[in-house]
Design a protein around this motif. Structure first.
Motif, short mmCIF file in Angstrom:
data_model
loop_
_atom_site.label_atom_id
_atom_site.label_comp_id
_atom_site.label_asym_id
_atom_site.label_seq_id
_atom_site.Cartn_x
_atom_site.Cartn_y
_atom_site.Cartn_z
N ASP A 82 -0.94 -24.71 -8.78
CA ASP A 82 -0.14 -23.66 -9.40
C ASP A 82 -1.10 -22.62 -10.00
O ASP A 82 -1.29 -22.56 -11.21
CB ASP A 82 0.78 -24.26 -10.47
N PHE A 83 -1.71 -21.81 -9.13
CA PHE A 83 -2.63 -20.79 -9.60
C PHE A 83 -1.92 -19.71 -10.41
O PHE A 83 -2.53 -19.07 -11.27
CB PHE A 83 -3.38 -20.16 -8.43
N ASP A 84 -0.63 -19.46 -10.10
CA ASP A 84 0.09 -18.43 -10.85
C ASP A 84 0.34 -18.88 -12.29
O ASP A 84 0.30 -18.07 -13.22
CB ASP A 84 1.44 -18.14 -10.16
N GLY A 85 0.60 -20.16 -12.49
CA GLY A 85 0.85 -20.65 -13.83
C GLY A 85 -0.41 -20.84 -14.64
O GLY A 85 -0.44 -20.59 -15.85
N LYS A 86 -1.49 -21.27 -13.98
CA LYS A 86 -2.75 -21.48 -14.69
C LYS A 86 -3.91 -21.36 -13.71
O LYS A 86 -3.95 -22.03 -12.69
CB LYS A 86 -2.77 -22.86 -15.36
N ARG A 87 -4.83 -20.49 -14.03
CA ARG A 87 -6.05 -20.33 -13.22
C ARG A 87 -7.19 -19.94 -14.14
O ARG A 87 -7.40 -18.76 -14.44
CB ARG A 87 -5.85 -19.29 -12.12
N ASP A 88 -7.91 -20.92 -14.61
CA ASP A 88 -9.07 -20.70 -15.48
C ASP A 88 -10.33 -21.04 -14.70
O ASP A 88 -10.61 -22.21 -14.42
CB ASP A 88 -8.97 -21.58 -16.73
N GLU A 89 -11.08 -20.00 -14.33
CA GLU A 89 -12.31 -20.22 -13.56
C GLU A 89 -13.43 -20.65 -14.50
O GLU A 89 -13.67 -20.02 -15.53
CB GLU A 89 -12.67 -18.95 -12.79
N LEU A 90 -14.10 -21.72 -14.13
CA LEU A 90 -15.17 -22.28 -14.95
C LEU A 90 -16.49 -21.57 -14.65
O LEU A 90 -16.79 -21.27 -13.49
CB LEU A 90 -15.31 -23.78 -14.68
N GLY A 91 -17.25 -21.32 -15.68
CA GLY A 91 -18.54 -20.69 -15.51
C GLY A 91 -19.67 -21.68 -15.71
O GLY A 91 -19.45 -22.89 -15.82
#
Length: 423
Positions: A82-91
């Motif tokens: 569910d990228f629309d609901g949650k998409r936090d890219e890690l660095g």
């Protein structure tokens, strides 16, 4: 009252399964990326439960580690995110090791995908950093320039059409009207596409087995450890074909290996199209482009890349050898109760329906075998045997079918005559 009770029970029966089918979502770290498949770039993601990321060598790929919500859908037996609901890219810093030794340290950078001939025609490449930003800025300016030129050309064409109407009306009234010069054609859009730069980790490694993990402030980031397998792409290119029967030209028959034969009727014409392709074991290709799909070890898959540049093939039936050139062909539906199709060469400015080699088979009884070859050397040779299926002889077939009955009948007659002789 009873009817209302029935309706309530029915509503509950409908509602309960729908709630039961709602999948359970859970927070997870997945790998998303734009990966090289040997010809083009494919978007994919690797679920959290899959520990190995498969890539192909020969070009770089872009990957990201994303914290999102994933869920399993039993009807398709696939995990979705569910990228629309949650998409936090890690660095952080991506460290890649091989046999315990550090081989690469990768920091995130912006990248853009350049499609010189459009998104569906392959030959794409990735640009990184300043090159990506510059290419995207140039692309946007080209698109704005095209929009301005197209709008101006459309206005000139509208003025031209309006003047034509006015001139025609004046001439119908007997007035002298000037000759109106047509404007230049509308500008053609450029297929070139450049995507907006986004951050990712650049993976450009030689074939082999690796391990990778994100580190932030020197500490490993939880749930980012993955095994990495990079595939060698050498010796994969091949030449495949499709046999296009005239009567069902929209459903070509694939012909992928030289061991396959082409069966045709005498006196008929069939059409052959050739494609550049790559040959993989399913267990190599499928995990790269679709990690969750099942692949069968040992089963070959042929991935068509683009129409071949071969412009002529050679055919041979007995001593008769001919060179057949690539033709632009138009398909017409025939009239009558049976319908069907007729394939002919294009005329004047017609747009072709298919581009293929038209191969004519000798008439009945002349040859039972033939061969078509591409003339390309090495592994990319297209070489197929043609089997001419002769028409069935109905009288002979009927005689062979009745042979057991005639033998039985003869036996009965002989036995009865023998019994009479004894009497």
């Amino acid at each position: 009252m009873r009817n209302i009770s029935y309706l309530c029970v029915l509503a509950l029966l409908v509602a309960v399964p729908s709630r039961a089918m709602e999948p359970e979502r859970r927070d997870a770290v997945v790998v998303a990326g734009r990966v090289w498949d040997g010809f083009a770039f494919k978007d994919m993601f690797l679920p959290s439960q899959m520990s190995t990321l498969h890539l192909m060598g020969g070009s770089d790929s872009a990957i990201t580690f994303v914290e999102t919500r994933e869920y399993y859908w039993p009807l398709s037996r696939q995990v979705y995110v569910d990228f629309d609901g949650k998409r936090d890219e890690l660095g952080g810093e991506l460290r890649i090791t091989r046999n315990g030794r550090l081989v690469a340290t990768v920091l995130p950078a912006s990248y853009a995908t350049v499609f010189p001939k459009g998104a569906v025609n392959g030959d794409a490449r990735l640009l990184w950093g300043d090159d990506a930003a510059a290419a995207f800025d140039t692309y946007e300016e080209e698109e704005r320039s095209f929009a301005r030129r197209y709008e101006e050309a459309s206005k000139r064409r509208s003025d031209y059409e309006r003047k034509l109407v006015q001139t025609g009306a004046a001439r119908m009234q007997g007035q002298k009207a000037p000759v109106i010069q047509p404007p230049e054609p509308l500008p053609e859009p450029n297929l070139r596409l450049v995507t907006k730069p986004v951050p990712a980790y650049r993976i450009a490694l030689g074939p082999g087995e690796y391990d990778m993990m994100l580190y932030e402030a020197g500490k490993p980031v939880v749930d980012t450890a993955r095994h990495l397998q990079v595939l060698d792409l050498s010796q994969r290119a091949t030449l495949v074909g499709e046999v296009v029967p005239e009567e069902r030209w929209t459903r070509p028959i694939p012909s992928n290996t030289n061991s396959q034969r082409i069966f045709v009727r005498p006196g008929s014409t069939f059409y052959l199209t050739l494609f550049d392709a790559d040959r993989f074991d399913e267990s190599e290709y499928i995990p790269v482009v679709s990690p969750q799909s099942d692949a069968v070890v040992g089963r070959q898959t042929f991935v068509r890349r683009k129409p071949s540049e071969v412009t002529a093939v050679e055919t041979r039936f007995g001593p008769d050898e001919r060179e057949v050139a690539l033709s632009r062909l138009k398909v017409e539906q025939t009239s009558g109760a049976g319908f069907g199709y007729r394939v002919r060469a294009v005329r004047n400015a017609e747009k072709e329906d298919i581009t293929a080699f038209a191969i004519t088979v000798p008439p009945v009884g002349q040859h039972a075998r033939g061969r078509v070859t591409s003339g390309v050397d090495g592994d990319r040779t297209f070489n197929r045997e043609i089997v001419v299926v002769q028409p069935r002889r109905d009288g002979l077939a009927l005689g062979l079918a009745l042979l057991p009955f005639l033998g039985w009948l003869g036996f009965r007659i002989t036995r009865r005559q023998g019994s009479r002789s004894v009497d």
